[in-house]
Design a protein around this motif. Sequence first.
Motif, mmCIF file in Angstrom:
data_model
loop_
_atom_site.group_PDB
_atom_site.id
_atom_site.type_symbol
_atom_site.label_atom_id
_atom_site.label_comp_id
_atom_site.label_asym_id
_atom_site.label_seq_id
_atom_site.Cartn_x
_atom_site.Cartn_y
_atom_site.Cartn_z
ATOM 1 N N LEU A 22 0.837 -1.203 0.000
ATOM 2 C CA LEU A 22 0.000 0.000 0.000
ATOM 3 C C LEU A 22 0.874 1.257 0.000
ATOM 4 O O LEU A 22 0.557 2.241 -0.666
ATOM 5 C CB LEU A 22 -0.929 0.002 1.209
ATOM 6 N N ALA A 23 1.964 1.189 0.772
ATOM 7 C CA ALA A 23 2.843 2.362 0.847
ATOM 8 C C ALA A 23 3.480 2.664 -0.509
ATOM 9 O O ALA A 23 3.777 3.812 -0.829
ATOM 10 C CB ALA A 23 3.922 2.136 1.904
ATOM 11 N N ALA A 24 3.672 1.603 -1.293
ATOM 12 C CA ALA A 24 4.294 1.803 -2.605
ATOM 13 C C ALA A 24 3.266 2.124 -3.686
ATOM 14 O O ALA A 24 3.635 2.347 -4.850
ATOM 15 C CB ALA A 24 5.083 0.546 -2.995
ATOM 16 N N ALA A 25 1.985 2.175 -3.300
ATOM 17 C CA ALA A 25 0.923 2.336 -4.305
ATOM 18 C C ALA A 25 1.117 3.534 -5.236
ATOM 19 O O ALA A 25 0.867 3.414 -6.440
ATOM 20 C CB ALA A 25 -0.431 2.409 -3.614
ATOM 21 N N PRO A 26 1.557 4.692 -4.730
ATOM 22 C CA PRO A 26 1.719 5.834 -5.645
ATOM 23 C C PRO A 26 2.681 5.547 -6.789
ATOM 24 O O PRO A 26 2.633 6.220 -7.825
ATOM 25 C CB PRO A 26 2.267 6.947 -4.734
ATOM 26 N N LEU A 27 3.546 4.537 -6.599
ATOM 27 C CA LEU A 27 4.496 4.210 -7.663
ATOM 28 C C LEU A 27 3.820 3.521 -8.831
ATOM 29 O O LEU A 27 4.237 3.660 -9.975
ATOM 30 C CB LEU A 27 5.610 3.306 -7.123
ATOM 31 N N TYR A 28 2.807 2.724 -8.542
ATOM 32 C CA TYR A 28 2.219 1.938 -9.619
ATOM 33 C C TYR A 28 0.756 2.277 -9.919
ATOM 34 O O TYR A 28 0.165 1.702 -10.801
ATOM 35 C CB TYR A 28 2.384 0.433 -9.361
ATOM 36 N N LEU A 29 0.151 3.194 -9.126
ATOM 37 C CA LEU A 29 -1.235 3.556 -9.402
ATOM 38 C C LEU A 29 -1.316 4.985 -9.926
ATOM 39 O O LEU A 29 -0.585 5.857 -9.466
ATOM 40 C CB LEU A 29 -2.070 3.455 -8.129
ATOM 41 N N GLY A 30 -2.210 5.203 -10.864
ATOM 42 C CA GLY A 30 -2.442 6.554 -11.351
ATOM 43 C C GLY A 30 -3.349 7.312 -10.405
ATOM 44 O O GLY A 30 -3.715 6.815 -9.346
ATOM 45 N N THR A 31 -3.735 8.530 -10.784
ATOM 46 C CA THR A 31 -4.586 9.360 -9.932
ATOM 47 C C THR A 31 -5.884 8.647 -9.589
ATOM 48 O O THR A 31 -6.298 8.600 -8.438
ATOM 49 C CB THR A 31 -4.922 10.679 -10.654
ATOM 50 N N TYR A 32 -6.497 8.044 -10.603
ATOM 51 C CA TYR A 32 -7.786 7.419 -10.385
ATOM 52 C C TYR A 32 -7.676 6.276 -9.375
ATOM 53 O O TYR A 32 -8.463 6.178 -8.436
ATOM 54 C CB TYR A 32 -8.329 6.893 -11.713
ATOM 55 N N GLY A 33 -6.645 5.458 -9.582
ATOM 56 C CA GLY A 33 -6.451 4.328 -8.672
ATOM 57 C C GLY A 33 -6.195 4.795 -7.256
ATOM 58 O O GLY A 33 -6.694 4.208 -6.289
#
Lengths: 636, 255
Positions: free
Chosen positions: A339-350
């Motif tokens: 979850l902490a790494a989510a900004p690395l692989y998710l776009g704005t919508y995600g």
Amino acid sequence: MGPHSSPRHLDKTTLGFFLVQVLTGLSSAASLFLVAAGLSLIFGVTRVVNFAHGSFYMLGAYFGLTLVALFGDWFGRGHLSFWSAILCAALVVGAIGALVEMTILRRIYRSPELFQLVATFGVILVIQDLALWGWGPEDKLGPRAPDLRGAVFILGQPLPRYDLVLIAAGPVVLGLLWLLLNRTRFGILVRAATIDREMVGALGVNQAWLFTGVFFLGSFLAGLGGALQLPKGGADLLMDFTVLAGAFVVVVVGGMGSITGAFLAAVLIGQLQAWGVLLLPQSTLVMMFLVMAVVLVVRPFGLLGRPELVGHGRQMLDDPLRPTSWRFKGLVLLLVLGLAAAPLYLGTYGLVLLIDILILALFATALHAIIGPGGLVSFGHAAFFGGGAYAAALLVKYAGTPMALNLVLAPPAAALLAIVIGWFCVRLSGVYFAMLTLAFAQIVWSVVFQWGEVTGGDDGILGLWRAPWVRGRIAYYYLVLGCCVAGILALRHGLSSPFGYALRAGRDSPLRAEAIGIDVRRQQWAAFTLSGAFAGLAGGLYAYSKGSVFPNEMAIVRSFDGIIMVFFGGVQHLSGPLAGAAALTWLKDSLLRLEMWRLLLGLAVIAIVILFPQGIAGFLKQRFGRFVGIRSELSS
Amino acid sequence: MTGGPVLEADGLSKSFGGVQAVRGMSLAVAPGELVALIGPNGAGKSTCFNMLMGQLRGDAGRVRIMGEDVTGWPPRKIWRRGVGRTFQITQILPSFTVRENVQLALLSHQGKLFDVVTRARRAQSDVADALLQRVGIVGFAERACGLLAYGDLKRVELAIALANRPKVLLMDEPTAGMAPAERIALMELTAGIAKADGVGVLFTEHDMDVVFGHADRIMVMHRGSLIAEGTPLEVRDDPEVRAVYLGSSLDPEGP
């Protein structure tokens, strides 16, 4: 409001005015009584609180609309055509109710109450979409009843002529129901089953048909209520929830299972509404609640009700809390890291979706604490979610305080609300508790909705700007992640503390808990308050993630979302709410793009109740638990 | 209050509608004494018991624990004065382990029910195990209580009841639903604990072997009133008792 109120001037006009007010109150009691009587009958015999009863009422109105038009074309617009259309609409709704009983509820009578409540909520969703599909989104004006247009004048004061019909409808239906219940074989069985369902079964009565019959009758009454009020109120897609809260209040005040009680309570509430609109138009719902609160404090089971019979339904047992294995802890750590790494692989919508999921997971975990280990099904937790959100928004609007302070103050504000509501609610248990929490949440919602000068009413409160350090989406995501993970872990820890154990003991066996010195109510009250505080934190975070709040945050639908998340995840499992929040948010997100997402969601809810009662976490525990060192012992 | 009775009741009465279930019951239990309360079905034993424990409010009469008037107190407060109880139909916490059932009673005894910081599982597990050892089920400590056999649950209840170092034990049909050998074992265990710790035990029972084999004193109720009281020998020879029980064997040696 012209007339003099001093008794010296009690002239003809004043008297007429009072009379008309009383009669208006009686006419608005009619629909309420019909819906509540059906709800009460169904509950008395089957012990199912039919949340879809408001939907049956709405269907009665819509079918009435269609049939009045249809019969008008076929047979002309006379008396016979109009009234037979109203009656047929009620019969159609009765048949739909019987169908719901046979296809859905019959399969889950032996399940815990929560399952039945959730199933009927699924029915609400399905009916909402079907009504939208069948009759369109616009509010419909009701047809006029033949020869009942205009008004009669009572001592010079006008009263709509149709109100006379409604005033008569209540006592007539009450009388017919009395005859049915006291003079027919079916009625004797219904009364017997209301007192002791098991005994009636043991005497060889075919319960399946009795239950179906009662569902038909109850739904027929709701449909009749909806159709009868057409000339006065028309039909719209919101009437299901609007009538539900009122009907619950009536049933609770009158005493569940008592028809006469429902009548008395409906008259009482009707008068209250008629006079409330006149004297304090902003507070009709609040006054309704006050009456209910007073009645429940004096008579916890309503005016003519009986104490709830406990011990029905199958109790589902939790596994004991076991020490968390290292493998499971590792798994949780991996999840948090992911979850902490989510900004690395998710776009704005995600990321936005993930923020929603995290906040709702916290909300669901707080709700689960009171439903699962507490054994109290709260149907009004939106009040605390919304309470936290509004606390933050009101602080911004009136005090201009900074975000950090507002987020800190949101939980205690929600907790304060929970202290007050909890004081009333923990006196009751089971379905009474569920209905009372729902009614209270509706009151809070209506205060926010009606008190526009302070809360902005329907327009909500805008302009919740985040502090500069979390203005960016990613920064705010980390704040939410931190708060939610901390909140969820704190709740989990609380459940493994002596406090949490004592709470669970009250659910497992109130007798034993009391016999080892536990004040079960006090424990539940404190837990309810804590749960409210965490829901308030979730609400505060939510408000800042959207930048605005609306009354929707505390509407019934929000409470139901919480229940469904807990339920999807599996009531018996501490990790359930997390899984449930993810599943529901994802499901809604994918379904929302479809035309009839409510219908699909409703069907999914019903299917899960029947086919998959242990929830996602229960399923995972059974299948994969051994890989992380946990096993199912009692739960299955 | 050394030497005085640990449990006393004076003139307890209760009626339900027109039925007088208990009329003017008085009793006293001394430390270390095992008193059996017997009588045919409907004699008023359970009503009497529920009034002693605070589950039911009597119409008249007083209840004293260690000399203190506890009439009208809720069960949880009476428990805090040192009264443990077991139920006719066992009341345990099924979703807790056997050890946790006892631990929770210990935590409650210490007034830690609102502690949200520590872990309940770690609280006094050695004390809990010692109690489980005493009633002979320490081997099941880790089991979920919901999985235990009925006879073992009765022992769990006894261990829970002992957790607050009671001065009084109220046991409503302690051996109902158990096999004969188990019954004797449980009552011997109870008698041993009563003598060792000076606990006054009041129990109701239908099994006459248990009653005559273990009670120091027997009180016989019939239609709400006390009709006889005394040692097992005295009660056995009481003509009124024989009349009430006619047809059922009061005599352990057989008729």
